[in-house]
Design an enzyme around this catalytic site. Structure first.
Site, PDB file in Angstrom:
ATOM      1  N   CYS A  47       0.839  -1.205   0.000  1.00  0.00           N
ATOM      2  CA  CYS A  47       0.000   0.000   0.000  1.00  0.00           C
ATOM      3  C   CYS A  47       0.875   1.256   0.000  1.00  0.00           C
ATOM      4  O   CYS A  47       0.581   2.221  -0.708  1.00  0.00           O
ATOM      5  CB  CYS A  47      -0.942  -0.002   1.199  1.00  0.00           C
ATOM      6  SG  CYS A  47      -2.142  -1.358   1.152  1.00  0.00           S
ATOM      7  N   ARG A 119      -7.703  -4.109  -3.584  1.00  0.00           N
ATOM      8  CA  ARG A 119      -6.735  -3.213  -4.209  1.00  0.00           C
ATOM      9  C   ARG A 119      -7.260  -3.020  -5.631  1.00  0.00           C
ATOM     10  O   ARG A 119      -7.403  -3.988  -6.382  1.00  0.00           O
ATOM     11  CB  ARG A 119      -5.344  -3.844  -4.227  1.00  0.00           C
ATOM     12  CG  ARG A 119      -4.267  -2.868  -4.693  1.00  0.00           C
ATOM     13  CD  ARG A 119      -2.875  -3.465  -4.624  1.00  0.00           C
ATOM     14  NE  ARG A 119      -2.554  -4.119  -3.373  1.00  0.00           N
ATOM     15  CZ  ARG A 119      -2.203  -3.487  -2.243  1.00  0.00           C
ATOM     16  NH1 ARG A 119      -2.145  -2.173  -2.211  1.00  0.00           N
ATOM     17  NH2 ARG A 119      -1.921  -4.178  -1.152  1.00  0.00           N
TER      18      ARG A 119
END
Length: 151
Positions: A47, A119
C-alpha cells in the site's frame, strides 16, 4: 456486497476527509477525470509503494486532466501520520472510514470478511461515469503506466 462497478456506471457522489482533514467531494471534480486508487490498509508495504508511486506520478496524471486520489478504510488521523511518514507532496489520500468502507462497498470493492477494500483502480470520466476499472490481487502493486496508457 454490491456488484463490482462496471464501465458506464455513474459513481454515487461522496464526500470524504483527506489526510489534512479537508472535505473532498467527488462531484467537485466534474469536468476532469478522477482516478480512485483503493488500497487495503495504511502502514503496509505494498500500500505504501502504491501511494508513493501515485504521488510520484501525480504531475503526469494532472497533465492528462486526471485527479488521482488514494482511498482506504483507515481514519483521517491514521492517513495524516502515514502521509507525513511517506512525505507525500501532492496526493490526497481519503479516509473511507465511517460509515466503514461505504465508498468501497458502493463500488463492489469492500471485502466484508477482511473489513477493508480490494486493491483496485477506478477511472472516472468527466461526467462521473466509470471509464475503466481493474481489481488486482491483494499482494500485487498496480501498474500505473497501464492506467496512463489508457488515457
Amino acid at each position: 456486497m454490491a456488484d463490482l462497478v462496471k464501465v458506464g456506471d455513474l459513481v454515487k457522489d461522496f464526500t470524504l476527509k483527506d489526510q489534512d482533514g479537508n472535505d473532498v467531494t467527488l462531484s467537485s471534480f466534474r469536468g476532469k477525470k478522477v482516478l480512485l486508487s483503493f488500497h487495503p490498509l495504511a502502514w503496509t508495504p505494498i500500500c505504501r509503494d502504491q501511494m508513493k508511486a501515485l504521488d510520484d506520478l501525480y504531475d503526469r496524471f494532472a497533465e492528462k486532466g486526471v485527479e488521482p486520489l488514494g482511498l482506504s478504510v483507515d481514519s483521517m488521523f491514521c492517513k495524516k501520520a502515514w502521509a507525513d511518514s511517506m512525505g507525500l507532496k501532492n496526493l490526497k489520500i481519503l479516509a473511507d472510514f465511517w460509515p466503514h468502507g461505504e465508498v468501497a462497498e458502493s463500488l463492489g470493492l469492500f471485502r466484508e470478511k477482511n473489513g477493508f477494500s480490494e486493491r483496485a483502480n477506478v477511472l472516472i470520466d468527466e461526467e462521473g461515469k466509470v471509464q475503466w476499472v481493474k481489481v488486482y490481487e491483494i499482494k500485487t502493486l498496480p501498474d500505473f503506466e497501464e492506467v496512463l496508457n489508457i488515457l
